[in-house]
Write a protein that holds these residues in place. Structure first.
Motif, PDB file in Angstrom:
ATOM      1  N   LEU A  22       0.838  -1.206   0.000  1.00  0.00           N
ATOM      2  CA  LEU A  22       0.000   0.000   0.000  1.00  0.00           C
ATOM      3  C   LEU A  22       0.868   1.249   0.000  1.00  0.00           C
ATOM      4  CD1 LEU A  22      -2.952  -0.460   2.497  1.00  0.00           C
ATOM      5  CD2 LEU A  22      -3.056   0.244   0.112  1.00  0.00           C
ATOM      6  N   VAL A  54      -2.075  -8.500   0.853  1.00  0.00           N
ATOM      7  CA  VAL A  54      -2.606  -9.597   1.673  1.00  0.00           C
ATOM      8  C   VAL A  54      -4.137  -9.588   1.603  1.00  0.00           C
ATOM      9  CG1 VAL A  54      -2.742 -10.564   4.003  1.00  0.00           C
ATOM     10  CG2 VAL A  54      -0.624  -9.458   3.210  1.00  0.00           C
ATOM     11  N   ASN A 110      -0.692   3.950   6.309  1.00  0.00           N
ATOM     12  CA  ASN A 110       0.137   3.010   5.546  1.00  0.00           C
ATOM     13  C   ASN A 110       0.724   3.707   4.310  1.00  0.00           C
ATOM     14  OD1 ASN A 110      -1.492   1.556   7.313  1.00  0.00           O
ATOM     15  ND2 ASN A 110      -1.488  -0.267   6.038  1.00  0.00           N
ATOM     16  N   CYS A 164      -3.684  -3.536  -0.387  1.00  0.00           N
ATOM     17  CA  CYS A 164      -2.843  -4.401   0.444  1.00  0.00           C
ATOM     18  C   CYS A 164      -2.743  -5.749  -0.254  1.00  0.00           C
ATOM     19  CB  CYS A 164      -3.465  -4.554   1.829  1.00  0.00           C
ATOM     20  SG  CYS A 164      -2.766  -5.956   2.713  1.00  0.00           S
ATOM     21  N   MET A 210       5.764  -7.933   6.910  1.00  0.00           N
ATOM     22  CA  MET A 210       5.701  -8.151   8.359  1.00  0.00           C
ATOM     23  C   MET A 210       6.549  -9.360   8.763  1.00  0.00           C
ATOM     24  SD  MET A 210       3.792  -6.032  10.077  1.00  0.00           S
ATOM     25  CE  MET A 210       2.586  -4.741   9.804  1.00  0.00           C
TER      26      MET A 210
END
Ligand code: SF4
Length: 351
Positions: free
Chosen positions: A116, A220, A142, A218, A308
């Motif tokens: 992002l 994910v 973000n 994102c 992450m």
């Protein structure tokens, strides 16, 4: 590596929380790493902030504070420690630096980025401001510091709708997450348009549009689909599904609850469904299960955040040992970005 005084305590905690899922040698290894990190943290006058997406052995041992972006921003704003070690991704560490210019902020891995944050540049924002003069800009946290610096106010997934409403403006530019913007539009009853998806020169019906979005996603949350929910509900009819607002509006609509990572944790802790499915980075379900063994958590763990997952106990130890990787933000950018972040924190405090 010699064992530090806290090894026994940490090992016992990891054994209690993760004992059924990890071999003893692994738990001992991680407890040793964690005890060294805690010792160094004291010696170096550091505070460790851990995002909810950190892996369980890290999440449950070394952070002074855990939480979502907004909670960690607030903790970063109030710490009296000289060094902040951010177990999260770069934009989070940058936010900590933006509001703590005198402190040293360390990010344990240089590779912890974000799709992002990478989806938009400061020049993209300046171009939007030229195209829509006078329209206020709300930027999701973000994003990188230079993008925040071009914004009027920041927001997180937990306060996005409140921040948009706080502006009392007929139209607001909301960047950069397409799905969060669509979800905010739905929650606030606003009509949304994506100028970046409309050819330059084509007229935009601005008099009927209240939100102007961007096409960032994102990597994910964009992968979760309504079909995933349908399939899981067929297999587990009593499952309660929780979706992060970075998921598509269709997924959010098909879920039972949508909220920030901390709101999802709170929801699971305060309810008693037979089982839960979290549509977010899979480590978060593991963290909840470790702390609440009576909760049955389902996860779609083939979808992971590669950023992450860059943050490990090993890298966090190296970060404290070698003082790396130092996060710096040019002062001219930092001052302007700080205004946007501080305005967001002020809105949150009025909630
Ligand atoms: S989960 Fe998505 S928004 Fe969060 S750091 Fe990873 S890519 Fe970025």
């Amino acid at each position: 590596m010699p064992e530090s005084p806290r090894f026994d305590e940490i090992y016992a905690k990891l054994r209690r929380m993760l004992g059924g899922h990890a071999p003893d040698a692994e738990l001992r290894y991680k407890a040793e790493l964690a005890s060294h990190i805690l010792q160094l943290k004291r010696e170096k006058d550091a505070v460790i902030l851990g995002h909810n997406y950190m892996e369980p052995a890290l999440y449950h041992t070394i952070p002074d504070y855990v939480g979502d972006s907004l909670e960690l921003s607030r903790k970063a704003a109030t710490t009296d420690k000289g060094t902040i070690v951010f177990c999260g991704v770069r934009f989070m560490a940058e936010t900590a630096k933006i509001i703590n210019p005198q402190k040293t902020v360390l990010l344990p891995s240089e590779k912890a980025g974000c799709s992002l944050a990478a989806s938009i540049t400061a020049e993209d924002v300046r171009a939007l401001k030229r195209r829509f003069p006078g329209v206020p800009v709300v930027t999701y946290v973000n994003t990188y510091a230079d993008v925040k610096a071009e914004s009027d106010i920041c927001c997180t997934s937990s306060n996005a709708a409140a921040v948009v409403e706080s502006l009392n403006a007929p139209t607001v530019i909301f960047l950069p997450d397409e799905y969060l913007a669509r979800n905010v539009a739905q929650a606030t009853g606003k009509r949304i348009l994506f100028p970046s998806l409309v050819a330059t020169g084509e007229a935009l019906p601005l008099d009927t549009v209240q939100l102007l979005g961007w096409h960032g996603r994102c990597e994910v949350h964009e992968k979760f689909a309504v079909e995933d929910i349908v399939a899981i509900r067929q297999e587990y009819p009593e499952v309660v599904v929780l979706a992060h607002p970075e998921c598509s509006p269709e997924v959010v609509e098909a879920a039972d609850f949508s909220g920030s990572t901390s709101a999802m944790i709170e929801y699971v802790q305060q309810t008693s469904a037979p089982r839960y499915l979290l549509l977010t980075e899979c480590a978060m379900g593991d963290n909840i299960a470790a702390a609440n063994p009576q909760k049955e958590m389902l996860g779609l763990c083939s979808v992971r955040c590669p950023h992450m997952n860059q943050i490990t106990l090993e890298d966090t130890l190296a970060s404290l040992e070698h003082g790396r990787y130092v996060i710096d933000v040019p002062e001219e950018v930092r001052v302007r970005a700080a205004q946007a972040v501080e305005r967001m924190l002020a809105v949150g405090q009025k909630d």
